[in-house]
Design an enzyme around this catalytic site. Sequence first.
Site, PDB file in Angstrom:
ATOM      1  N   ASP A 240      -2.295   6.757  11.240  1.00  0.00           N
ATOM      2  CA  ASP A 240      -2.301   6.000  10.359  1.00  0.00           C
ATOM      3  C   ASP A 240      -0.765   6.939  10.024  1.00  0.00           C
ATOM      4  OD1 ASP A 240      -0.648   5.217   8.420  1.00  0.00           O
ATOM      5  OD2 ASP A 240      -2.379   5.489   6.319  1.00  0.00           O
TER       6      ASP A 240
ATOM      7  N   HIS B 219       1.487   6.007   6.178  1.00  0.00           N
ATOM      8  CA  HIS B 219       1.411   6.398   4.567  1.00  0.00           C
ATOM      9  C   HIS B 219       1.510   7.471   4.682  1.00  0.00           C
ATOM     10  CE1 HIS B 219      -1.128   2.342   5.018  1.00  0.00           C
ATOM     11  NE2 HIS B 219      -0.425   2.249   3.755  1.00  0.00           N
TER      12      HIS B 219
ATOM     13  N   SER C 251       0.903  -1.282   0.337  1.00  0.00           N
ATOM     14  CA  SER C 251       0.263   0.526   0.337  1.00  0.00           C
ATOM     15  C   SER C 251       1.094   0.874   0.246  1.00  0.00           C
ATOM     16  CB  SER C 251      -0.685   0.128   1.006  1.00  0.00           C
ATOM     17  OG  SER C 251      -0.533  -0.629   2.003  1.00  0.00           O
TER      18      SER C 251
END
Length: 289
Positions: A256, A259, A13
Amino acid sequence: MVRGKKMAFIGDSVARNHVDSLLCILSQEEIPKDIYKDSEDRYRKWYFPKYDFTLKMIWSRFLIVGEERMVNGSGSSIFDMQLDKIDYDWAKEFPHLDYAIISDGHWFFRLMYFHIAGKLVGCLYCQDPNVKNYNSDYPFRMAFRAAFKHINTCTKCRKTVTLVRTFAPAHFDNGGWNNGGYCNKTSPMNVGEVNDGVFEWQLRNIQMEEFERARNEGKKKGQRFEVIDVSRAMFMRPDGHPGEHWGNKWMKGYNDCTHWCMPGPIDLWSELLLAVLKRSYDATRMMSS
């Protein structure tokens, strides 16, 4: 440089994070056609008609075969890793690519059992008697070594330029992603705050070692390898993650810190990609002339 070419990002990802950043940048020149998306939004394909340029995202958690054990129809987060078998999903596409950006790393921190030639050779985080326990750097190294070996022995892959993007660290403070970790910093680190001894930097060094090995071997076979080394720059950007603001409706309450926000520091990766592509393109033109 990419007119009439095909480019794919191969990885997890975070690789998709890079593709999304690149799409935002390229869309200022031309809005691409969204020509394929699988049911899980992991395999994607875009086409830029003006330049006859195809951009792909090929999902691969490990680069090698890694199968999750299922218990009563649900995932167990236990993986059987075939250290000598390449993930066919990217391998089948590779010979058709002009540029392949390979990265991975964030899935190598789970309970794993390692197999070579069908035999159990060790594990990660297991407590099984008579099974050798490794650190996560072992499957990480073996995955990149197997991927590069496949590329160098693939006679149909000679036109493909392989670009390795080095590991981009996460920045969880006071816990991991699932036990209260967060990333609330609002400014970058300075150079003196970057600790080269941390485990993420070791992962970057493993990638560089395997890259050098593959490049030296590839020179004998006409295979081209390049590197996009983002690790040190990204160590310095603990402020660049979505944190609690990622808006995930399935995992509320988690931060998160893996990312990267857009626009933001991840856009640098595309600037470095452009520089590496230009160097490779100029070298090819000089060789042909």
